[in-house]
Enzyme design. Structure first.
Site, PDB file in Angstrom:
ATOM      1  N   HIS A  21       3.014 -99.577   6.131  1.00 29.54           N
ATOM      2  CA  HIS A  21       3.520 -99.532   4.754  1.00 29.54           C
ATOM      3  C   HIS A  21       4.785-100.382   4.633  1.00 29.54           C
ATOM      4  O   HIS A  21       4.942-101.156   3.686  1.00 29.54           O
ATOM      5  CB  HIS A  21       3.904 -98.102   4.351  1.00 29.54           C
ATOM      6  CG  HIS A  21       2.756 -97.142   4.217  1.00 29.54           C
ATOM      7  ND1 HIS A  21       2.717 -95.924   4.849  1.00 29.54           N
ATOM      8  CD2 HIS A  21       1.609 -97.210   3.496  1.00 29.54           C
ATOM      9  CE1 HIS A  21       1.613 -95.278   4.521  1.00 29.54           C
ATOM     10  NE2 HIS A  21       0.912 -96.049   3.705  1.00 29.54           N
ATOM     11  N   LYS A  45      -4.825 -83.292  -1.658  1.00 24.06           N
ATOM     12  CA  LYS A  45      -4.787 -83.776  -0.272  1.00 24.06           C
ATOM     13  C   LYS A  45      -4.102 -82.788   0.672  1.00 24.06           C
ATOM     14  O   LYS A  45      -3.165 -82.108   0.294  1.00 24.06           O
ATOM     15  CB  LYS A  45      -4.048 -85.112  -0.222  1.00 24.06           C
ATOM     16  CG  LYS A  45      -4.875 -86.225  -0.829  1.00 24.06           C
ATOM     17  CD  LYS A  45      -4.404 -87.554  -0.317  1.00 24.06           C
ATOM     18  CE  LYS A  45      -5.373 -88.640  -0.731  1.00 24.06           C
ATOM     19  NZ  LYS A  45      -5.025 -89.926  -0.174  1.00 24.06           N
ATOM     20  N   ARG A  94      -5.667-103.253   5.064  1.00 21.87           N
ATOM     21  CA  ARG A  94      -5.689-103.336   6.527  1.00 21.87           C
ATOM     22  C   ARG A  94      -6.919-104.054   7.031  1.00 21.87           C
ATOM     23  O   ARG A  94      -6.873-104.800   7.982  1.00 21.87           O
ATOM     24  CB  ARG A  94      -5.699-101.918   7.121  1.00 21.87           C
ATOM     25  CG  ARG A  94      -4.396-101.229   7.060  1.00 21.87           C
ATOM     26  CD  ARG A  94      -4.565 -99.768   7.290  1.00 21.87           C
ATOM     27  NE  ARG A  94      -5.205 -99.152   6.135  1.00 21.87           N
ATOM     28  CZ  ARG A  94      -5.226 -97.862   5.894  1.00 21.87           C
ATOM     29  NH1 ARG A  94      -4.682 -97.034   6.761  1.00 21.87           N
ATOM     30  NH2 ARG A  94      -5.810 -97.387   4.831  1.00 21.87           N
ATOM     31  N   SER A 131      -1.765 -93.133   8.047  1.00 20.40           N
ATOM     32  CA  SER A 131      -0.980 -91.892   8.063  1.00 20.40           C
ATOM     33  C   SER A 131      -1.812 -90.753   8.643  1.00 20.40           C
ATOM     34  O   SER A 131      -1.303 -89.894   9.357  1.00 20.40           O
ATOM     35  CB  SER A 131      -0.519 -91.531   6.654  1.00 20.40           C
ATOM     36  OG  SER A 131       0.295 -92.554   6.146  1.00 20.40           O
TER      37      SER A 131
END
Ligand code: ADP
Length: 163
Positions: A21, A45, A94, A131
């Site tokens: 990030h 989440k 990514r 993450s």
């Protein structure tokens, strides 16, 4: 002619923020005048860190970055972007697997709110950093010092008590 400064929001969960990030943020500061890191308070989440903790960790990391700020938000990203008068949504990429989901999200956001999304590709060394994996590896006591900033590493160790 004076050009209006371009304000971009970088929305995400940042649970926790990673070097991937940060790499995207640093690259973005070269392209945009103002960048707001927007920490989503998603009720759905699975969270490791509370939004306040995620915000605190990010705030510690951006003290020397002019034009960069952090806030948390609830609800729709496009509504938050409009409330901030943001011109652009920033997302990081990514790999090709990210592209499919991000493409759909960006198209939806443009269809519902007319806002453009800009993508920045992370440095190859963080292409596998997420993450979710960070949370998993940290819970098992793995060494993450190359993948997250020092302050995040410390908090992960405190959280899982494996100093
Ligand atoms: P979200 O839950 O919205 O995907 P994340 O915090 O996981 O929130 O990610 C926020 C943004 O950062 C997304 O665009 C994601 O693709 C991107 N991102 C996540 N990890 C990396 C990384 N290692 N390198 C570059 N971008 C990343």
């Amino acid at each position: 002619m004076n050009k209006k400064p371009v304000r971009v929001i970088f929305p995400g969960s940042f649970d926790p923020i990673t070097n991937g990030h940060l790499d995207v943020i640093q690259r973005a500061t070269k392209l945009f005048d103002e960048l707001i890191i927007a920490v989503g308070r998603s009720p759905i989440k699975n969270q490791l860190f509370a939004p306040e903790e995620r915000l605190e960790m990010i705030a510690e990391l951006i003290t020397a970055m002019p034009g960069v700020s952090v806030e948390s938000f609830e609800g729709l990203t496009v509504e938050y972007a409009a409330s901030k008068k943001a011109d652009v949504i920033l997302r990081g990429l990514r790999s090709l697997t990210d592209v499919q989901y991000e493409f759909q999200l960006a198209m939806t956001n443009r269809a519902v709110a007319g806002i453009e999304t800009v993508f920045i590709m992370t440095s190859e060394q963080y292409g596998f950093t997420s993450s979710t994996l960070i949370r998993e590896v940290a819970s098992l006591g793995g060494n993450l010092s190359n993948l997250v900033p020092k302050n995040v590493h410390k908090r992960l160790q405190q959280r899982f008590n494996n100093k």
